[in-house]
Design an enzyme around this catalytic site. Structure first.
Site, PDB file in Angstrom:
ATOM      1  N   ASP A 238      -3.139  -3.214   1.160  1.00  0.00           N
ATOM      2  CA  ASP A 238      -2.773  -3.107   2.582  1.00  0.00           C
ATOM      3  C   ASP A 238      -2.849  -4.445   3.282  1.00  0.00           C
ATOM      4  O   ASP A 238      -2.224  -4.655   4.322  1.00  0.00           O
ATOM      5  CB  ASP A 238      -3.667  -2.095   3.288  1.00  0.00           C
ATOM      6  N   ASN A 248      -7.513  -2.108   0.224  1.00  0.00           N
ATOM      7  CA  ASN A 248      -6.626  -1.038  -0.256  1.00  0.00           C
ATOM      8  C   ASN A 248      -7.376   0.274  -0.057  1.00  0.00           C
ATOM      9  O   ASN A 248      -8.523   0.298   0.413  1.00  0.00           O
ATOM     10  CB  ASN A 248      -6.250  -1.272  -1.727  1.00  0.00           C
TER      11      ASN A 248
HETATM   12  O1  MRU Z   1      -3.728   5.465   4.014  1.00  0.00           O
HETATM   13  P1  MRU Z   1      -2.493   5.135   3.232  1.00  0.00           P
HETATM   14  O2  MRU Z   1      -1.983   6.272   2.422  1.00  0.00           O
HETATM   15  O3  MRU Z   1      -1.449   4.504   4.109  1.00  0.00           O
HETATM   16  O4  MRU Z   1      -2.972   4.024   2.224  1.00  0.00           O
HETATM   17  C1  MRU Z   1      -2.056   3.508   1.317  1.00  0.00           C
HETATM   18  C2  MRU Z   1      -2.636   2.539   0.368  1.00  0.00           C
HETATM   19  O5  MRU Z   1      -3.803   2.240   0.392  1.00  0.00           O
HETATM   20  C3  MRU Z   1      -1.666   1.877  -0.565  1.00  0.00           C
HETATM   21  O6  MRU Z   1      -2.260   1.606  -1.787  1.00  0.00           O
HETATM   22  C4  MRU Z   1      -1.183   0.566   0.072  1.00  0.00           C
HETATM   23  O7  MRU Z   1      -0.720   0.790   1.365  1.00  0.00           O
HETATM   24  C5  MRU Z   1      -0.129  -0.085  -0.722  1.00  0.00           C
HETATM   25  S1  MRU Z   1       1.365   0.829  -0.682  1.00  0.00           S
HETATM   26  C6  MRU Z   1       2.567   0.001  -1.517  1.00  0.00           C
END
Ligand code: MRU
Length: 347
Positions: A238, A248
């Site tokens: 993220d 992440n």
């Molecule tokens: O809370 P989320 O579902 O948005 O979290 C997503 C993640 O942690 C993913 O691993 C990250 O955003 C990478 S997506 C290519």
């Protein structure tokens, strides 16, 4: 290729990720506020998808505005951007995308273009981000796919797939590319409590592509690693700080420690829009705290006693020392990440 999000004449159309895998339904956000709501409620989620959704949200705000001139639209534009930026704090792609829209807007305002021209240009920028995201996924997928084992188990956490991007995926793009290269990959998908992105979304989209996939509960990874079933780990991110620490989905840090203990390579795949050179290290990455109900309840059913304390950080930070390599669309980075990122930033 399945469409995570799409611009339509009626608004921005999203596959509702809260309903998958049992129902494949779509929702159309008809205003920038509705785009903000679908980001907060995780109808759309995943760092790159959130960024592009916000860019379309800005374009939609311009589309719906009754302002007659760009000067008149300026304060409204600032409010639209602020509303979208206030949705989720951790994924830097959100701020990257909004900043890109702001930069374009500043140029358009300086040129005093007409509102129809401004609307057209903002939408074209969002479309460009959409296309660039798919291209970035394909490119990092090729770099990462080459590093996957010829045969074996690859563990992933959360969903960093087509559903988290505009298509193909980051970590799952690496897996897709490895499979396309003829490698015999068996994917192990952590279920990813509490929102179950692994069990619901990763499993669904990989099965859709006919990729061999097995779901495990988050607490099963260590014993699978010890049993020799996992040859590599690949996850998304993220936000990657300037020293290579990265945020992440909560639980990623656990997996990184387990991988190190078992001598298993641990890879991160992310587009350049996830790299935040302004954030020096992982300690200062803002971590979103999600509502307690995501932990206390599942499918409308209460799991925990009334009144018990609950924590629900949506992300954790993994120190760079656990990362074997980072795949981006520009190439593969290896430690020391501070220097490698600086070099690649110049490209
Ligand atoms: O809370 P989320 O579902 O948005 O979290 C997503 C993640 O942690 C993913 O691993 C990250 O955003 C990478 S997506 C290519």
């Amino acid at each position: 290729m399945l469409k995570t999000l799409e611009w339509t004449p009626a608004g921005v159309k999203f596959i509702d990720q809260t309903k998958l895998p049992l129902e494949e339904v779509y929702v159309t956000a008809k205003s920038h506020e509705e785009v903000a709501d679908v980001i907060v409620t995780m109808v759309v989620r995943g760092a790159p998808a959130i960024g592009v959704a916000a860019a379309y949200g800005v374009a939609l705000g311009a589309e719906k505005s009754t302002a007659r001139t760009i000067e008149e639209f300026q304060p409204e534009f600032a409010k639209i951007c602020a509303r979208l930026a206030g949705t989720r704090p951790t994924a830097v792609n959100l701020f990257w995308a909004i900043d890109r829209m702001k930069k374009l807007f500043a140029t358009l305002a300086a040129e005093k273009v007409s509102m129809p021209t401004a609307r057209e240009s903002l939408l074209a920028e969002a479309h460009a981000m959409y296309e660039e995201d798919i291209a970035a996924c394909k490119s990092m997928g090729a770099f990462g796919g080459a590093r996957m084992p010829a045969e074996g188990g690859v563990l992933t956490h959360c969903n960093a797939g087509a559903l988290a991007t505009c298509g193909y995926g980051t970590a799952l793009g690496v897996i897709r590319s490895a499979v396309e290269q003829g490698k015999k990959i068996k994917v192990y998908a952590d279920e990813t409590r509490p929102f179950l992105q692994g069990a619901r979304l990763t499993a669904w989209e990989l099965m859709h592509d006919g990729i061999d996939t097995t779901v495990l509960c988050d607490n099963m990874a260590a014993s699978l690693m010890r049993a020799g079933k996992i040859q590599a780990v690949v996850v998304g991110a993220d936000r990657i700080a300037a020293n290579g620490d990265f945020a992440n989905k909560i639980g990623t840090y656990n997996v990184a420690i387990l991988a190190k203990e078992h001598g298993i390579p641990f890879y991160v795949a992310a587009p350049w829009s996830t790299i935040d050179m302004e954030t020096p290290n992982g300690e200062v990455i803002p971590i979103e705290e999600r509502p307690a109900v995501e932990v206390t309840h599942h499918g409308g059913k209460q799991l925990t006693p009334h009144g018990v304390g609950i924590v629900n950080p949506a992300f954790d930070v993994t120190p760079a020392k656990y990362v074997t390599a980072i795949f981006t669309e520009r190439g593969t980075l290896e430690a020391p990440y501070g220097e490698a990122l600086k070099r690649m930033a110049g490209k």
